[in-house]
Design a protein around this motif. Sequence first.
Motif, PDB file in Angstrom:
ATOM      1  N   LYS A  66       0.849  -1.207   0.000  1.00 29.37           N
ATOM      2  CA  LYS A  66       0.000   0.000   0.000  1.00 29.37           C
ATOM      3  C   LYS A  66       0.878   1.249   0.000  1.00 29.37           C
ATOM      4  O   LYS A  66       0.420   2.347  -0.237  1.00 29.37           O
TER       5      LYS A  66
ATOM      6  N   PRO B 258       2.219   6.334   3.578  1.00 34.70           N
ATOM      7  CA  PRO B 258       1.239   7.394   3.355  1.00 34.70           C
ATOM      8  C   PRO B 258       1.957   8.693   2.984  1.00 34.70           C
ATOM      9  O   PRO B 258       3.076   8.927   3.417  1.00 34.70           O
TER      10      PRO B 258
ATOM     11  N   GLN C  25       7.946  11.899  -2.721  1.00 33.27           N
ATOM     12  CA  GLN C  25       7.131  11.067  -3.615  1.00 33.27           C
ATOM     13  C   GLN C  25       6.991  11.717  -4.988  1.00 33.27           C
ATOM     14  O   GLN C  25       7.063  11.045  -6.021  1.00 33.27           O
TER      15      GLN C  25
ATOM     16  N   SER D 242      -0.602   5.806  -8.387  1.00 34.52           N
ATOM     17  CA  SER D 242      -1.137   5.772  -7.018  1.00 34.52           C
ATOM     18  C   SER D 242      -0.483   6.855  -6.162  1.00 34.52           C
ATOM     19  O   SER D 242      -1.139   7.454  -5.319  1.00 34.52           O
TER      20      SER D 242
ATOM     21  N   GLU E  70      -2.155  10.239  -7.194  1.00 31.51           N
ATOM     22  CA  GLU E  70      -3.540  10.340  -6.736  1.00 31.51           C
ATOM     23  C   GLU E  70      -3.608  10.486  -5.224  1.00 31.51           C
ATOM     24  O   GLU E  70      -4.444  11.220  -4.707  1.00 31.51           O
ATOM     25  N   SER E  71      -2.697   9.792  -4.501  1.00 31.84           N
ATOM     26  CA  SER E  71      -2.743   9.943  -3.044  1.00 31.84           C
ATOM     27  C   SER E  71      -2.244  11.324  -2.619  1.00 31.84           C
ATOM     28  O   SER E  71      -2.413  11.729  -1.479  1.00 31.84           O
ATOM     29  N   ASN E  72      -1.639  12.061  -3.565  1.00 29.04           N
ATOM     30  CA  ASN E  72      -1.219  13.429  -3.261  1.00 29.04           C
ATOM     31  C   ASN E  72      -2.219  14.452  -3.822  1.00 29.04           C
ATOM     32  O   ASN E  72      -1.909  15.640  -3.912  1.00 29.04           O
TER      33      ASN E  72
END
Length: 339
Positions: free
Chosen positions: A178, A181, A228, A305, A308-310
């Motif tokens: 995953k 974070p 990231q 991913s 998008e998570s940012n």
Amino acid sequence: MGMGLALALLFLIDTATRYEVAVSVFYTVVIVAMAHVLALRGLMVLTGSCIALTWLSFFITRYGDLRAGQINMLISTVAILITGYLACRAELARAAAHEAQARLLRISRIHSLEGLTTSIAHELNQPLAAIVTSGHACQRWMEQDPPNLDKARQALLRILGDADRASAIIGRVRKLSKGEPASPRPFVFNAAVREVLALSQAEIQRLDIAMRADLAAGLPLALADPVQVQQVIANLVLNAMEATALVDIARRTILVESLQLQDKLVFRVSDGGPGLPAGAQEQVFEPFWTTKHEGIGVGLSISRSIVESNGGHIWAEPHLQGGAVFAFSVPVAPQEGLA
Ligand code: ADP
């Protein structure tokens, strides 16, 4: 070509002039000039050739004081040797730095399945092997007449314990896949882009790629996880480099841009490579979609991913002049600052 001419000229002058004129020491200039151009083996050959030419001139020359000639020849030989040695050391250091940069650039591929599967297999192997051993033992205790239920129960308990360990390992792998974070903070978008470009410089030069960066001035700060975001930039630049390396040197171009589109900052890289297969604009972001022999096809799916998570988007665009265009966006930080 230029190097050959310089060597020939020096050799002719050295041979034509008297022993006292130490022209051969100027071979060191040729070595220094070629230090950034030739690889290690080339530099060694060049140094050897310069010494050979110095000695040859000495034996051909007929004028002047022989003693002075001998001393000059020795001094030139030592000077050439030292220069050659230093040039080789510099080349070795450059090659090591290049290697380190290439490795750094591949940070974004740390998630590569190759390493992951090996370590999963390694970790899982132990409890699974133990389960098999205990299973056989349990079978033997049960087959005894009368069956040794106590021992069989102990073997079963060991099996359960090992199965728990295996399942904990799988749980850990799930968490790992995953990813970390995102921890967003405001940062200067162009500086992050420039850092990645600086890292890829050596590889760009090695592949003879003409890279242009067109970074918009005065951008507001970006709000995302800068590490990231740099991983994504590195991945897109690396893909562009790999794609351009497939075409003729004349078409090896990469254009890197940053710009603002409403409340998003956009990074875009356009390359002169072979471009995406027709209709693959969406597929390239699917895990395991690859056209490369040694590719894994997870770089772009991980990039998606991450982006998008940012709070951003990533996409591929058709390139009008051929080649591929990849871009992603991240949100602008609410508090305005200048890049
Ligand atoms: P990998 O590089 O391991 O194949 P990626 O997810 O990074 O994995 O890329 C998936 C596929 O997308 C590549 O195999 C390639 O076919 C295509 N692709 C990615 N970037 C480019 C590019 N700049 N030009 C052409 N094709 C590309």
